[in-house]
Structure formats: C-alpha cells, structure tokens
Design a protein around this motif. Structure first.
Motif, PDB file in Angstrom:
ATOM      1  N   LYS A 225       0.763  -1.106  -0.047  1.00  0.00           N
ATOM      2  CA  LYS A 225       0.002   0.189   0.009  1.00  0.00           C
ATOM      3  C   LYS A 225       0.817   1.147  -0.139  1.00  0.00           C
ATOM      4  O   LYS A 225       0.294   2.263  -0.511  1.00  0.00           O
ATOM      5  N   ALA A 226       1.891   1.210   0.953  1.00  0.00           N
ATOM      6  CA  ALA A 226       2.971   2.318   0.558  1.00  0.00           C
ATOM      7  C   ALA A 226       3.549   2.574  -0.843  1.00  0.00           C
ATOM      8  O   ALA A 226       3.511   3.708  -1.170  1.00  0.00           O
ATOM      9  N   PHE A 244      -8.039  -5.630   1.072  1.00  0.00           N
ATOM     10  CA  PHE A 244      -7.126  -6.248   2.222  1.00  0.00           C
ATOM     11  C   PHE A 244      -7.505  -6.395   3.225  1.00  0.00           C
ATOM     12  O   PHE A 244      -7.511  -7.216   4.233  1.00  0.00           O
ATOM     13  N   ARG A 245      -8.365  -5.119   3.823  1.00  0.00           N
ATOM     14  CA  ARG A 245      -8.971  -5.198   4.834  1.00  0.00           C
ATOM     15  C   ARG A 245     -10.059  -6.392   5.205  1.00  0.00           C
ATOM     16  O   ARG A 245     -10.149  -6.830   6.321  1.00  0.00           O
ATOM     17  N   VAL A 320     -10.437  -9.238  -3.759  1.00  0.00           N
ATOM     18  CA  VAL A 320     -10.798  -9.891  -2.456  1.00  0.00           C
ATOM     19  C   VAL A 320     -10.502 -11.416  -2.871  1.00  0.00           C
ATOM     20  O   VAL A 320     -10.029 -12.155  -1.966  1.00  0.00           O
ATOM     21  N   ARG A 321     -10.983 -11.697  -4.036  1.00  0.00           N
ATOM     22  CA  ARG A 321     -11.158 -13.296  -4.438  1.00  0.00           C
ATOM     23  C   ARG A 321      -9.577 -13.789  -4.535  1.00  0.00           C
ATOM     24  O   ARG A 321      -9.495 -14.965  -4.054  1.00  0.00           O
ATOM     25  N   TRP A 322      -8.638 -12.977  -4.925  1.00  0.00           N
ATOM     26  CA  TRP A 322      -7.269 -13.384  -5.333  1.00  0.00           C
ATOM     27  C   TRP A 322      -6.551 -13.360  -3.979  1.00  0.00           C
ATOM     28  O   TRP A 322      -5.973 -14.434  -3.463  1.00  0.00           O
ATOM     29  N   LEU A 323      -7.060 -12.086  -2.983  1.00  0.00           N
ATOM     30  CA  LEU A 323      -6.079 -12.333  -1.813  1.00  0.00           C
ATOM     31  C   LEU A 323      -6.818 -13.373  -0.853  1.00  0.00           C
ATOM     32  O   LEU A 323      -6.069 -13.680   0.147  1.00  0.00           O
TER      33      LEU A 323
END
Length: 411
Positions: A225-226, A244-245, A320-323
């Motif tokens: 994210k950075a 990611f959250r 979301v699905r990949w993560l």
C-alpha cells in the motif's frame, strides 16, 4: 486451550467490530483516493509501531514465564523501553509518511500517537498482567479497549466529525487514557509494583530479535500500500486496501488461535523427541482447514463489499477473491516459525521473516509501477510461500539436531 481460544476470540471479535465500523465509516465518507492515503499511512506505521506492539509483549512473556524474572522488574524495564522506542518510531512514521502519503502533519501525527504511543502502553501493560493472571485477563482488557474505541467512533458519528484527523484524535485519547488506567489502577491490583527501572540495555537484544520478524512480516503485508501511494496509484491503493481489510477480517479467527496458543510453543520440550515439530504439525492440522473454510467464505461474501461501500469500490471485489489465497498460506507459515522459538532459534526465525519480506518488497518495487495491485498481490503471496518453506525447512533441520543431541545423551 479452548478457554484461552474463547477469550482470544471474544477480544478479537470486539476489535473486529470496531475495525469494521471504522472501515465502513471512513470508506464511505472518504472515497477510494483519500482512503488510499489513509491505508498508505498505516502501511508506514505498521512496521514501526507493530514491531513494538508485537515484540515487547512477547519479550515480557518470555522473560517472566521462561526466564522466571520478577514481573514487577520486567514491567518497569519494558515500560521505560517502550516510552523511548515509541517516540522514536512515532517521529519516524510522521517524517516517512510526509514523503509517501498526501496527509496533513496533524493527521499523520495523531495517527502515529494513537497507533504507536498509546497502543504500545496498553499492549505492554496487558502483557505484564497476562504473565501473572493468564491469557484470559489480558484478552478481557483488549476487548475493553476495542469497545472504548468503538464508543469513540460513535461520538464522531453523532457529532458529524468522521474524518482521518477525528479518528486519529479519538484513538490517541482512548489508548493513552486506558493505558494510564492500567498502570495506575490495575497493575498494583495484580501485585505488579512499578519502580525505577535499572539498565534496560540487557533487554534490547531479545526485543530486537522478536521485533525483527514482526516488522518484516508487517512490511511484507502492508508495504504494497505504501508503494502504491509512492508511485501515484493512490486510488488503487484505496481499492486494494479495502480488499485487504476484508481479508484481514477473515484472518481474525486464525490470529485468535495463534494468540491463544503462542505461549504453548515456548516451553523447551527437554527430553521429548520431535516435540516442537509435533506441536507445529498439530497446530497446522487445526488451523489449515479453518483457513480454507474462511477463504471460501471470503469468495462468497466478496460481492457485498460493493454493496456496503458503494459503486466506487466495485473494483475491490476481484481483489478480495485473489487475496483469499493469503489465508491458507498464512496458516502454513505460522506454525513452523513459532516452533523455532521453542528450539531456541529466535535469530533464525528473525532471518526467515527478513528474507521473506525482502522478497515481497522486491516484488513490490519491481512490479507495482507497471502492474498495479496485481504486482502487490504477487509480492504478498510469493513472500508468504517463502516464509512457510523456509520455516518448515528450518524447523525440521533443527528438530533433527535436537533429537540427535538427546539420543547421544541417553546413550
């Protein structure tokens, strides 16, 4: 085990509710771009403050439970240590954040104070109480803190003050006030008497060894994210940060399990062949099916992200699905690296976490500018694979060495 796991779940559930409310309020009010700057600042804070929040409490538990040092002495030393370290980490976060995220000085400063200074005081004192009264006592305190933070968000909502600055101010006040309450009221009640700390330099080595893997892991999971902010993909950082959250919400049960069972990895296991490897395998047999079930759940509920946050966040759904793959990989990588602590290989464990973070950050720097969130995804998953592979190799190798020593002694 189940009692500790239950208290851990209650604590993490309360924290999850507070985090969810904060996420929903900020996501809907800020939009992807401003929310991207917010998660970018947390990506700066996490490796700096998270290492304090994670390592120093672990050091307290190890010094009291394993080394049998007085809880009053250890609490005094680590409160002194964290007061200095949190100031250094907070100032560093504010300065580094100025080069990465588009937030005001006040926003960066209050986020750092709340998430580093105030939170570190709470985590240090609750760890001291845990060393005396057990895990349940500390879990109840963390649940109270999450409830207070949730109440603070309610005040912001009722007053119409929802903003990054407002959240930073409320969290700073709540964390510092609650930490002070524990120091003044609760520590004496459990028999911990703070005094002028003697030389704390002897604690620096253990703290650094425990902090390094936590900082590395947070750099691996939040550094993307950075980098997204740094290369000008702020809106994409907001979309990816929201995705990611959601995955971190799915990770909560696994973190509860790890928190409840972590100290069971610490006993040396002297006289028992294969003890640390067996503990890691037992943990994995319990956590991996749970992780897979949670990943499937994320696939099912991912379309709700667009519903609750609005059409602006529609692009977060495929992320979301990949993560979701992160959950089973995290389950596989946690156990062997905890097992290395029981074998007395904290330095190796720190090196493994450092190596995996280097791999992830290398992928972020090489791929994100051209591939965006897909480069962030690749770096996160590849780093987790490296972490798990090196952890299992190290655990099997050094468990074999420990068994050979035991066999030679018995012979």
């Amino acid at each position: 085990m189940f009692g500790d796991s239950a208290w851990s779940a209650i604590s993490d559930l309360t924290t999850l509710v507070a985090s969810t409310v904060s996420f929903l309020l900020l996501g809907r009010s800020l939009g992807p771009e401003r929310y991207g700057a917010y998660v970018g600042m947390f990506a700066v804070i996490a490796p700096l403050g998270g290492s304090l929040l994670g390592a120093l409490p672990l050091a307290i538990l190890q010094r009291v439970l394993r080394d049998e040092v007085s809880p009053s002495t250890i609490a005094s030393r680590y409160l002194r240590l964290t007061s200095v370290a949190s100031v250094i980490a907070g100032v560093a976060a504010v300065i580094i954040g100025s080069f990465i995220v588009d937030l005001s000085l006040a926003e960066r400063a209050f986020l750092a104070v709340g998430e580093i200074g105030g939170a570190s005081m709470v985590f240090i004192t609750t760890a001291a109480i845990q060393s005396v009264r057990g895990f349940g006592a500390s879990a109840r305190l963390r649940a109270c803190l999450a409830a207070l933070r949730l109440a603070g968000l309610g005040v912001l909502l009722l007053g119409g003050w929802i903003s990054i600055l407002g959240v930073g101010i409320v969290n700073s006040i709540v964390n510092l006030a609650f930490g002070s309450f524990i120091v003044i009221v609760l520590l004496p009640r459990v028999g911990i008497r703070l005094h002028r700390a003697d030389d704390v330099t002897g604690e620096l080595g253990l703290s650094a060894v425990l902090a390094a893997p936590i900082a590395s892991n947070l750099l691996q999971t939040d550094g993307d994210k950075a980098v997204l902010n740094a290369v000008g993909r702020t809106e994409e950082a907001g979309l990816y940060g929201a995705a990611f959250r959601i995955v971190m919400f799915g990770l909560t049960p696994l973190r509860s399990l790890d928190s409840a069972l972590f100290q069971r990895f610490l006993p040396s296991g002297d006289g028992v062949r294969g003890d640390h490897l067996r503990r890691a395998l037992d943990y994995t047999r319990l956590s991996l099916p749970l992780a897979c079930l949670l990943a499937v759940g994320l696939l099912i509920v991912s379309p709700m992200l667009e519903i609750v946050l609005g059409e602006e966040f529609a692009e977060s759904v495929p992320m979301v699905r990949w993560l979701a793959l992160f959950l089973p990989l995290s389950s596989i990588s946690t156990a062997p690296n905890n097992g290395l602590l029981g074998l007395g290989r904290a330095g190796l464990r720190a090196g493994i976490y450092g190596a995996s973070s280097v791999v992830s950050v290398g992928c972020y720097l090489a791929l994100i500018d051209g591939m965006g969130w897909r480069g962030a995804l690749i770096g996160t998953l590849v780093g987790e694979v490296v972490l798990g592979a090196l952890g299992w190799i190290g655990l099997i190798h050094y468990q074999g060495q420990a068994d050979d020593v035991l066999e030679s002694v018995e012979a």
